[in-house]
Design an enzyme around this catalytic site. Sequence first.
Site, PDB file in Angstrom:
ATOM      1  N   ASP A  87     -20.254   6.039 -11.550  1.00 21.87           N
ATOM      2  CA  ASP A  87     -18.796   6.159 -11.487  1.00 21.87           C
ATOM      3  C   ASP A  87     -18.251   7.258 -12.392  1.00 21.87           C
ATOM      4  O   ASP A  87     -17.162   7.784 -12.157  1.00 21.87           O
ATOM      5  CB  ASP A  87     -18.135   4.828 -11.898  1.00 21.87           C
ATOM      6  CG  ASP A  87     -18.163   3.807 -10.781  1.00 21.87           C
ATOM      7  OD1 ASP A  87     -18.818   4.072  -9.747  1.00 21.87           O
ATOM      8  OD2 ASP A  87     -17.545   2.742 -10.950  1.00 21.87           O
ATOM      9  N   HIS A 119     -32.518  -9.086  21.428  1.00 27.63           N
ATOM     10  CA  HIS A 119     -31.361  -9.731  22.057  1.00 27.63           C
ATOM     11  C   HIS A 119     -31.456 -11.239  21.864  1.00 27.63           C
ATOM     12  O   HIS A 119     -32.554 -11.787  21.973  1.00 27.63           O
ATOM     13  CB  HIS A 119     -31.352  -9.402  23.547  1.00 27.63           C
ATOM     14  CG  HIS A 119     -30.275 -10.121  24.304  1.00 27.63           C
ATOM     15  ND1 HIS A 119     -28.964  -9.711  24.282  1.00 27.63           N
ATOM     16  CD2 HIS A 119     -30.318 -11.239  25.076  1.00 27.63           C
ATOM     17  CE1 HIS A 119     -28.233 -10.540  25.023  1.00 27.63           C
ATOM     18  NE2 HIS A 119     -29.028 -11.478  25.516  1.00 27.63           N
ATOM     19  N   GLU A 159       0.858  -1.193   0.000  1.00 25.97           N
ATOM     20  CA  GLU A 159       0.000   0.000   0.000  1.00 25.97           C
ATOM     21  C   GLU A 159       0.894   1.242   0.000  1.00 25.97           C
ATOM     22  O   GLU A 159       1.801   1.359   0.820  1.00 25.97           O
ATOM     23  CB  GLU A 159      -0.915  -0.038   1.231  1.00 25.97           C
ATOM     24  CG  GLU A 159      -1.624   1.262   1.554  1.00 25.97           C
ATOM     25  CD  GLU A 159      -2.475   1.807   0.411  1.00 25.97           C
ATOM     26  OE1 GLU A 159      -3.354   1.089  -0.076  1.00 25.97           O
ATOM     27  OE2 GLU A 159      -2.230   2.959  -0.013  1.00 25.97           O
ATOM     28  N   ALA A 180     -21.923   0.958  -6.118  1.00 30.30           N
ATOM     29  CA  ALA A 180     -23.082   0.503  -6.896  1.00 30.30           C
ATOM     30  C   ALA A 180     -24.391   1.096  -6.384  1.00 30.30           C
ATOM     31  O   ALA A 180     -25.227   1.558  -7.170  1.00 30.30           O
ATOM     32  CB  ALA A 180     -23.141  -1.020  -6.859  1.00 30.30           C
ATOM     33  N   GLY A 211      -6.492   1.951  -9.302  1.00 32.89           N
ATOM     34  CA  GLY A 211      -6.613   2.789 -10.484  1.00 32.89           C
ATOM     35  C   GLY A 211      -7.922   2.653 -11.232  1.00 32.89           C
ATOM     36  O   GLY A 211      -8.279   1.578 -11.675  1.00 32.89           O
ATOM     37  N   ARG A 212      -8.655   3.720 -11.313  1.00 30.20           N
ATOM     38  CA  ARG A 212      -9.839   3.776 -12.164  1.00 30.20           C
ATOM     39  C   ARG A 212      -9.760   5.069 -12.943  1.00 30.20           C
ATOM     40  O   ARG A 212      -9.354   6.094 -12.399  1.00 30.20           O
ATOM     41  CB  ARG A 212     -11.116   3.761 -11.309  1.00 30.20           C
ATOM     42  CG  ARG A 212     -11.445   2.364 -10.824  1.00 30.20           C
ATOM     43  CD  ARG A 212     -12.736   2.336 -10.049  1.00 30.20           C
ATOM     44  NE  ARG A 212     -12.549   2.878  -8.715  1.00 30.20           N
ATOM     45  CZ  ARG A 212     -13.522   2.933  -7.811  1.00 30.20           C
ATOM     46  NH1 ARG A 212     -14.740   2.529  -8.111  1.00 30.20           N
ATOM     47  NH2 ARG A 212     -13.290   3.410  -6.609  1.00 30.20           N
TER      48      ARG A 212
HETATM   49  C1  FAD Z   1     -13.424  -4.868  -8.288  1.00 33.07           C
HETATM   50  C2  FAD Z   1     -14.572  -3.977  -7.906  1.00 33.07           C
HETATM   51  C3  FAD Z   1     -15.321  -4.307  -6.793  1.00 33.07           C
HETATM   52  C4  FAD Z   1     -16.391  -3.494  -6.421  1.00 33.07           C
HETATM   53  N1  FAD Z   1     -17.128  -3.830  -5.315  1.00 33.07           N
HETATM   54  C5  FAD Z   1     -18.176  -3.081  -4.966  1.00 33.07           C
HETATM   55  C6  FAD Z   1     -18.987  -3.435  -3.860  1.00 33.07           C
HETATM   56  O1  FAD Z   1     -18.750  -4.421  -3.171  1.00 33.07           O
HETATM   57  N2  FAD Z   1     -20.033  -2.646  -3.549  1.00 33.07           N
HETATM   58  C7  FAD Z   1     -20.332  -1.537  -4.279  1.00 33.07           C
HETATM   59  O2  FAD Z   1     -21.296  -0.846  -3.951  1.00 33.07           O
HETATM   60  N3  FAD Z   1     -19.590  -1.172  -5.354  1.00 33.07           N
HETATM   61  C8  FAD Z   1     -18.530  -1.913  -5.709  1.00 33.07           C
HETATM   62  N4  FAD Z   1     -17.771  -1.548  -6.796  1.00 33.07           N
HETATM   63  C9  FAD Z   1     -18.111  -0.323  -7.512  1.00 33.07           C
HETATM   64  C10 FAD Z   1     -19.292  -0.544  -8.451  1.00 33.07           C
HETATM   65  O3  FAD Z   1     -19.016  -1.634  -9.310  1.00 33.07           O
HETATM   66  C11 FAD Z   1     -19.531   0.715  -9.269  1.00 33.07           C
HETATM   67  O4  FAD Z   1     -19.648   1.826  -8.411  1.00 33.07           O
HETATM   68  C12 FAD Z   1     -20.796   0.624 -10.091  1.00 33.07           C
HETATM   69  O5  FAD Z   1     -20.730  -0.467 -10.967  1.00 33.07           O
HETATM   70  C13 FAD Z   1     -21.000   1.922 -10.882  1.00 33.07           C
HETATM   71  O6  FAD Z   1     -22.091   1.784 -11.711  1.00 33.07           O
HETATM   72  P1  FAD Z   1     -22.152   2.605 -13.080  1.00 33.07           P
HETATM   73  O7  FAD Z   1     -23.463   2.255 -13.694  1.00 33.07           O
HETATM   74  O8  FAD Z   1     -21.834   4.025 -12.823  1.00 33.07           O
HETATM   75  O9  FAD Z   1     -20.945   2.064 -13.959  1.00 33.07           O
HETATM   76  P2  FAD Z   1     -20.679   0.612 -14.534  1.00 33.07           P
HETATM   77  O10 FAD Z   1     -21.255  -0.452 -13.665  1.00 33.07           O
HETATM   78  O11 FAD Z   1     -19.232   0.581 -14.856  1.00 33.07           O
HETATM   79  O12 FAD Z   1     -21.547   0.608 -15.875  1.00 33.07           O
HETATM   80  C14 FAD Z   1     -21.169   1.377 -16.975  1.00 33.07           C
HETATM   81  C15 FAD Z   1     -21.545   0.563 -18.200  1.00 33.07           C
HETATM   82  O13 FAD Z   1     -21.427   1.388 -19.335  1.00 33.07           O
HETATM   83  C16 FAD Z   1     -20.834   0.642 -20.377  1.00 33.07           C
HETATM   84  N5  FAD Z   1     -20.252   1.603 -21.321  1.00 33.07           N
HETATM   85  C17 FAD Z   1     -19.074   2.263 -21.233  1.00 33.07           C
HETATM   86  N6  FAD Z   1     -18.916   3.067 -22.323  1.00 33.07           N
HETATM   87  C18 FAD Z   1     -20.027   2.931 -23.080  1.00 33.07           C
HETATM   88  C19 FAD Z   1     -20.450   3.481 -24.320  1.00 33.07           C
HETATM   89  N7  FAD Z   1     -19.705   4.361 -24.982  1.00 33.07           N
HETATM   90  N8  FAD Z   1     -21.652   3.102 -24.808  1.00 33.07           N
HETATM   91  C20 FAD Z   1     -22.422   2.210 -24.138  1.00 33.07           C
HETATM   92  N9  FAD Z   1     -22.057   1.655 -22.985  1.00 33.07           N
HETATM   93  C21 FAD Z   1     -20.883   2.007 -22.444  1.00 33.07           C
HETATM   94  C22 FAD Z   1     -19.827  -0.234 -19.666  1.00 33.07           C
HETATM   95  O14 FAD Z   1     -19.481  -1.346 -20.446  1.00 33.07           O
HETATM   96  C23 FAD Z   1     -20.615  -0.634 -18.427  1.00 33.07           C
HETATM   97  O15 FAD Z   1     -21.392  -1.787 -18.620  1.00 33.07           O
HETATM   98  C24 FAD Z   1     -16.702  -2.345  -7.182  1.00 33.07           C
HETATM   99  C25 FAD Z   1     -15.929  -2.017  -8.308  1.00 33.07           C
HETATM  100  C26 FAD Z   1     -14.879  -2.820  -8.661  1.00 33.07           C
HETATM  101  C27 FAD Z   1     -14.077  -2.462  -9.884  1.00 33.07           C
END
Ligand code: FAD
Length: 280
Positions: free
Chosen positions: A125, A259, A5, A135, A84-85
């Site tokens: 995100d 409880h 880390e 999520a 990294g995101r």
């Molecule tokens: C390893 C990991 C573990 C995680 N664990 C948790 C957890 O335990 N609990 C939690 O709450 N969150 C968790 N998260 C975070 C969570 O996955 C995200 O916050 C959530 O998925 C965000 O949702 P979103 O709809 O914004 O994006 P996403 O779920 O990334 O959806 C975006 C979608 O848009 C699509 N897309 C991208 N560009 C285009 C385009 N030009 N045209 C059409 N479609 C497109 C992508 O393919 C994707 O399917 C985790 C994330 C990671 C990486």
Amino acid sequence: VTVVEALSRLLPLPSVDEDCSKILQREMKKRKIEFMVNKTVDRVEDHKKKLRVTLGPSPFLDKPSIRDKEPLVREVDKVLVCIGREPNTNGIGLEDLGVKRDEKGWILADEGMHTNISGVYAIGDVLGPSKVMLAHIASSEGMVAAENAMGEKRTINYDVAPGAIFTTPEIANVGLTEEQAKSRGYGVRSDSVLFRNLGKAQVLGEIEGQAKIISDMETGKILGVHLVGAHATDLIAEATLALQMGCTVKALAETIHPHPTLAEVMMETSFKAVGKSLHG
Ligand SMILES: Cc1cc2nc3c(=O)[nH]c(=O)nc-3n(C[C@H](O)[C@H](O)[C@H](O)COP(=O)(O)OP(=O)(O)OC[C@H]3O[C@@H](n4cnc5c(N)ncnc54)[C@H](O)[C@@H]3O)c2cc1C
């Protein structure tokens, strides 16, 4: 397993209480997991049938000592990179519409999920780490955006956005940490109760962990809850409702809890916060 880390503690997120990081590290150590904090991976090379990983000082260290600078080498079977995101917002027409993004490319939206362009909303995100990349937050933001698109006036309150981390033991939080509450000018009270004081934790044999409630000294209003322990990610739902409703530690302490349950930790910690500590 060795965890590397770059910052000085595990889960170095502003929303994660330092005690939660410490307890997690202590419990993971018991499982023979090694930690290298303030370090980064400089190099990974194939070496016979293994991977040779060279660790160097973290770029975040202000003044690395000679010892910090000494490279450390570990030979391992596998390397899992989980940092990294980055945004993927180029080339989808946002420039043509004039939708504002920050210098890194994350879309800018207000708490009603409106971008600067009328009729264009952004959620999830794609808003980046200055909001909350989880999520359930994306889902709630989606509902706010959809309702506002239909003429409602909804906003999202990031101050009551729970976080859940599925480690062993689990970690969950909602609201402010002690430092965040102080920096907002609150007179802060912080009370903790260990899970080992709960009958249910003893029955489950999962006694590690604690609950911490941050409250406003003046009003008793709950400002933040930080849990580490068994089922913490489920227990945080009660705390989230408490924050959403502006609940005080007195009201939570006076709420009858079944409880023996782990949920009693919320009541026990609230009793402590009103000076009537029961079992912890
Ligand atoms: C390893 C990991 C573990 C995680 N664990 C948790 C957890 O335990 N609990 C939690 O709450 N969150 C968790 N998260 C975070 C969570 O996955 C995200 O916050 C959530 O998925 C965000 O949702 P979103 O709809 O914004 O994006 P996403 O779920 O990334 O959806 C975006 C979608 O848009 C699509 N897309 C991208 N560009 C285009 C385009 N030009 N045209 C059409 N479609 C497109 C992508 O393919 C994707 O399917 C985790 C994330 C990671 C990486």
